[in-house]
Motif scaffolding. Structure first.
Motif, PDB file in Angstrom:
ATOM      1  N   GLY A 130       0.891  -1.205  -0.105  1.00 56.52           N
ATOM      2  CA  GLY A 130      -0.060   0.050   0.040  1.00 56.52           C
ATOM      3  C   GLY A 130       0.911   1.147  -0.128  1.00 56.52           C
ATOM      4  O   GLY A 130       0.560   2.343  -0.507  1.00 56.52           O
ATOM      5  N   GLN A 131       1.934   1.209   0.454  1.00 56.97           N
ATOM      6  CA  GLN A 131       2.659   2.577   0.557  1.00 56.97           C
ATOM      7  C   GLN A 131       3.573   2.894  -0.605  1.00 56.97           C
ATOM      8  O   GLN A 131       3.671   3.848  -1.031  1.00 56.97           O
ATOM      9  CB  GLN A 131       3.700   2.362   1.993  1.00 56.97           C
ATOM     10  N   VAL A 132       3.869   1.401  -1.180  1.00 56.18           N
ATOM     11  CA  VAL A 132       4.350   1.725  -2.478  1.00 56.18           C
ATOM     12  C   VAL A 132       3.301   2.081  -3.182  1.00 56.18           C
ATOM     13  O   VAL A 132       3.463   3.582  -3.637  1.00 56.18           O
ATOM     14  CB  VAL A 132       4.528   0.649  -3.736  1.00 56.18           C
ATOM     15  N   GLU A 133       2.069   2.312  -2.960  1.00 57.97           N
ATOM     16  CA  GLU A 133       0.775   3.269  -5.018  1.00 57.97           C
ATOM     17  C   GLU A 133       0.845   4.240  -3.540  1.00 57.97           C
ATOM     18  O   GLU A 133       0.665   5.054  -4.889  1.00 57.97           O
ATOM     19  CB  GLU A 133      -0.447   1.747  -4.157  1.00 57.97           C
ATOM     20  N   TYR A 134       0.767   4.442  -2.542  1.00 53.36           N
ATOM     21  CA  TYR A 134       0.396   5.295  -1.931  1.00 53.36           C
ATOM     22  C   TYR A 134       1.964   6.695  -2.768  1.00 53.36           C
ATOM     23  O   TYR A 134       1.318   7.678  -2.682  1.00 53.36           O
ATOM     24  CB  TYR A 134       0.240   5.551  -0.369  1.00 53.36           C
ATOM     25  N   ASN A 135       2.799   6.540  -1.835  1.00 44.40           N
ATOM     26  CA  ASN A 135       4.090   7.150  -2.584  1.00 44.40           C
ATOM     27  C   ASN A 135       4.228   7.257  -4.269  1.00 44.40           C
ATOM     28  O   ASN A 135       4.916   8.512  -4.470  1.00 44.40           O
ATOM     29  CB  ASN A 135       5.354   6.215  -1.933  1.00 44.40           C
ATOM     30  N   ASN A 136       3.653   6.667  -5.239  1.00 40.89           N
ATOM     31  CA  ASN A 136       4.347   7.050  -6.347  1.00 40.89           C
ATOM     32  C   ASN A 136       2.155   7.439  -6.689  1.00 40.89           C
ATOM     33  O   ASN A 136       2.406   8.295  -7.964  1.00 40.89           O
ATOM     34  CB  ASN A 136       3.551   6.124  -6.998  1.00 40.89           C
ATOM     35  N   ILE A 137       1.086   8.588  -5.548  1.00 38.79           N
ATOM     36  CA  ILE A 137      -0.061   9.456  -6.036  1.00 38.79           C
ATOM     37  C   ILE A 137       1.233  10.090  -5.511  1.00 38.79           C
ATOM     38  O   ILE A 137       1.243  10.961  -4.396  1.00 38.79           O
ATOM     39  CB  ILE A 137      -1.050   8.578  -5.180  1.00 38.79           C
ATOM     40  N   TYR A 173      12.296  -3.253  12.012  1.00 37.03           N
ATOM     41  CA  TYR A 173      11.713  -1.737  12.288  1.00 37.03           C
ATOM     42  C   TYR A 173      11.338  -1.234  10.562  1.00 37.03           C
ATOM     43  O   TYR A 173      12.921  -0.863  10.227  1.00 37.03           O
ATOM     44  CB  TYR A 173      11.895  -1.455  13.285  1.00 37.03           C
ATOM     45  N   ILE A 174      10.263  -1.101  10.053  1.00 33.89           N
ATOM     46  CA  ILE A 174      10.407  -0.306   8.967  1.00 33.89           C
ATOM     47  C   ILE A 174       9.542   0.962   9.139  1.00 33.89           C
ATOM     48  O   ILE A 174       8.982   0.661  10.036  1.00 33.89           O
ATOM     49  CB  ILE A 174       9.652  -0.938   7.667  1.00 33.89           C
ATOM     50  N   GLU A 175      10.185   2.724   9.028  1.00 40.59           N
ATOM     51  CA  GLU A 175       9.382   4.174   9.298  1.00 40.59           C
ATOM     52  C   GLU A 175       8.254   3.795   8.475  1.00 40.59           C
ATOM     53  O   GLU A 175       8.076   3.439   7.547  1.00 40.59           O
ATOM     54  CB  GLU A 175      10.666   4.284   8.671  1.00 40.59           C
ATOM     55  N   THR A 176       7.254   4.266   9.326  1.00 43.73           N
ATOM     56  CA  THR A 176       6.249   4.757   8.408  1.00 43.73           C
ATOM     57  C   THR A 176       6.734   5.915   7.773  1.00 43.73           C
ATOM     58  O   THR A 176       7.394   6.428   7.209  1.00 43.73           O
ATOM     59  CB  THR A 176       5.594   5.631   9.167  1.00 43.73           C
ATOM     60  N   GLY A 177       5.917   5.295   6.345  1.00 41.98           N
ATOM     61  CA  GLY A 177       6.103   6.453   4.668  1.00 41.98           C
ATOM     62  C   GLY A 177       6.981   5.247   4.537  1.00 41.98           C
ATOM     63  O   GLY A 177       7.011   5.773   3.338  1.00 41.98           O
ATOM     64  N   SER A 178       7.944   4.884   4.511  1.00 43.64           N
ATOM     65  CA  SER A 178       8.792   3.843   3.633  1.00 43.64           C
ATOM     66  C   SER A 178       8.449   2.722   3.084  1.00 43.64           C
ATOM     67  O   SER A 178       7.188   1.662   4.194  1.00 43.64           O
ATOM     68  CB  SER A 178      10.161   3.417   4.427  1.00 43.64           C
ATOM     69  N   ALA A 179       8.441   1.892   2.393  1.00 47.64           N
ATOM     70  CA  ALA A 179       7.736   0.619   1.823  1.00 47.64           C
ATOM     71  C   ALA A 179       8.858  -0.561   1.528  1.00 47.64           C
ATOM     72  O   ALA A 179       8.668  -0.879   0.925  1.00 47.64           O
ATOM     73  CB  ALA A 179       7.377   0.861   0.721  1.00 47.64           C
TER      74      ALA A 179
END
Length: 662
Positions: A130-137, A173-179
């Protein structure tokens, strides 16, 4: 779920590597039913919305799962004593009074690895896709729903990480906003001390976002279609997020009390879980086809297969719920022998001196008694031990003890179980009491009288099958009872008073729990002939008998319990609060009481869970051995934490709690 194994393996590889291929990513979009980007495009559903729904339906995330529940019942009960395995409290099946290692028992891999594997695979994939898609918008083109679904994915990510760090402390851990590795950003191993403040702050931002969001009618409809947990109710999401934040704040209270106080202050007046049906969880039947549950692919299979964990603890029935055995004595063979003739439930349930949940959560034994099982070891040398007093009631007034011509003893719901005296006891009345007692001890210790879940020859009280086998059960990963108990503890310990006093929250928690368990039991419409069904070897009489005769007045009992609470000192109040938490969740959410028990050892100076004497206390889960081979660099960071005797950070302790045999 075609290609599930291949997809899962590839997802793990992608998470921990720096190699990603967009073509492969687009091929791997999925939920349990094979959710794909193509399906999203064809149905007009946002791909991010699809990942949101997929995340909600992950196994063992917001619902139960057979394998994980099985191992947590087996090994979790051995750590916490939630359900009593009688052969570990008395010499039966060759078990002896010695220290046993939960870490390396038969259930180790399922017990240790589940949450770690889930957070690094099933529970994080949808967030990253979802983050990948969101970051691409482009930011200007992101819709209200794009922002909402992504924000809630971050909430769900926070919940997943909470479970992982509570068990392991240090995790990737993966930071919020990162994919993550999907965009060449590898997860970093960090611990609770760094992750918890991040999660608490992110949940605050999410709650504020949800509280201020206004959706159009069409947006609301689209959101409701995707939200399988709260049916598109934004107010319920706000309550859930705030309640999660409260959980997190209380978990760090031993090591970050200032942060706990800040969060409590910020939550004052905010909406929280407050109703008996405020449950963050899904029922198996909501997303699994009934015919699949019919062959027991849900959590009920764990209850059936782990029936030996399902004996009722004395701690719950007597010590917490005040259902007391009625003791009598006889003089026999020159000594005074005691036995439990019955209990005080008949009058106590009506006058509010006995907890109504006795009738909702537990089942009576053959004699119609709610009498629990002690977690302490019974050496068999004390003729008036707790177990002996319970079993003696079956035969102590039977003619077999006074009539030399009678050589068999029958017991059971229809007197269908028979004990035949040995030759010595046949010829000597003075030998009969000891023979019968030893025979019943062997029967109950070897589980020979029940054979399966829901049979009605149980010699001792057990967990009730009706609430556990309700396929409509929404697995309570977070419930209003926990929220009320957290607020009660916060008030007792001076972290902050939110929406009422400790007494008020404690009383309300009991009322909510009574209502929850009554409805779960009473609403069960399943039987051996429905689809899905109770196990075919369950007794119809047991299924019907375990339905409570009525709903007892919880408010009267809760007020009586609140008066007891008033008379306790602060430490005793915190112990009482923990007891209510452990009783309420029992098998349905073992992790939360386990976290609370470890946290409270420092404050209480002892272990509030009162676990078995014969099992080592386990301070944390150990990592899957595969990490060492697949990621030596990560293993170098975490190997020092791979020790079940090392307390996790939030406990504020460096020394392990030890039981009497350690």
């Amino acid at each position: 779920m075609k290609n599930t194994i291949i997809k899962s393996a590839l997802a793990v590889l992608l998470l921990f590597s720096s190699v990603a291929c967009q073509d492969e990513l687009e091929r791997l979009y999925q939920d349990p039913d094979g959710f794909s980007k193509e399906q999203a495009n064809n149905s007009g559903v946002s791909i991010i919305a699809g990942y949101f729904t997929s995340q909600l339906t992950r196994g063992f995330f917001l619902r139960g799962e057979y394998g994980a529940s099985y191992h947590q019942m087996r090994s979790g009960s051995r750590v916490m004593g939630t359900g009593v395995q009688i052969y570990y409290t008395m010499n039966a099946l060759g078990v002896s009074y010695q220290l046993y290692d939960v870490e390396h028992d038969w259930g180790t891999n399922g017990f240790n690895n589940t949450v770690f594997d889930k957070i690094n695979n099933d529970w994080i994939k949808q967030v990253l896709w979802g983050q990948v898609e969101y970051n691409n918008i482009p930011e200007a083109e992101r819709t209200n729903l794009d922002n909402l679904f992504m924000k809630l994915l971050h909430v769900l990510k926070a919940y997943g990480y909470q479970r992982a760090i509570d068990m392991y402390d240090v995790v990737p851990y993966i930071e919020t906003g990162s994919a993550g590795a999907l965009t060449d950003d590898k997860a970093q191993y960090i611990g609770q001390d760094e992750i918890y403040p991040k999660l608490i702050e992110e949940l605050k931002e999410a709650a504020e976002f949800v509280a201020s969001l206004e959706l159009s009618d069409s947006e609301q409809s689209a959101f409701g279609n995707q939200d399988v947990i709260f049916n598109g109710d934004l107010a319920q999401w706000e309550k859930y997020i705030n309640s999660l934040r409260l959980r997190f704040a209380m978990t760090v209270s031993e090591v970050m009390p200032d942060l706990t106080q800040t969060v409590l202050s910020e939550l004052n007046g905010k909406p929280l879980f407050t109703e008996y049906d405020d449950v963050a969880g899904l029922a198996d039947i909501a997303i699994v086809e009934p015919h699949r549950l019919q062959v027991e692919l849900g959590i009920t299979r764990a209850f059936r297969e782990r029936i030996d964990e399902c004996r009722a603890p004395k701690k719950f029935i007597e010590d917490v719920m005040h259902c007391m055995p009625v003791e009598k004595s006889v003089e026999m063979n020159g000594e005074t022998l005691y036995y439990f003739e019955g209990d005080n439930s008949a009058s106590g349930l009506l006058d509010g001196t006995v907890d109504p949940r006795v009738a909702y959560i537990f089942s009576k034994d053959v004699l119609g008694r709610y009498i629990g099982n002690d977690i302490k070891w019974d050496f068999g040398t004390d003729p008036n031990s707790y177990m002996n007093k319970s079993l003696r009631a079956y035969y102590i007034n039977d003619p077999i003890l006074t009539d030399i011509s009678i050589v068999t003893f029958q017991y059971g719901d229809e007197d269908d179980e028979v004990i035949t005296l040995n030759e010595e006891a046949k010829n000597d009345l003075t030998k009969r009491e000891a023979f019968l007692l030893n025979s019943l001890r062997n029967i109950v210790g070897r589980y020979e009288e029940i054979r399966s879940v829901g049979t009605d020859d149980n010699l001792v009280s057990e967990f009730n099958v009706r609430p556990q086998f309700n396929f409509d059960l929404r697995y309570p990963t977070l419930h209003a009872v926990e929220t009320e108990l957290s607020l009660a503890e916060a008030a007792v310990r001076g972290f902050g008073t939110v929406n009422g006093s400790a007494r008020e929250h404690y009383k309300k928690a009991i009322e909510l729990s009574c209502k929850y368990w009554y409805e779960l039991n009473n609403s069960n419409q399943y039987s051996r002939s429905t689809v899905p069904s109770f196990p075919s070897n369950s007794e119809d009489t047991r299924i019907q008998a375990d339905k409570p005769e009525m709903e007892y007045d919880a408010s009267v009992y809760a007020e009586n319990e609140a008066q007891r609470f008033d008379a306790l000192n602060d430490q005793e109040k915190v112990q009482a609060i923990f007891n209510q938490l452990q009783l309420h969740y029992n098998f349905l959410n073992w992790e939360t009481p386990y976290t609370s028990a470890r946290r409270l050892i420092k404050y209480l100076g002892t272990n509030p869970a009162s676990p078995y004497e014969v099992f080592q206390w386990k301070e944390r889960m150990t990592y899957p051995g595969s990490v060492q081979g697949s990621d030596p660099e990560a293993w170098a960071q975490i190997s020092g934490h791979n020790n079940p005797d090392l307390p996790v950070w939030f406990t504020g302790r460096t020394e392990k709690w030890k039981n009497v045999l350690e």
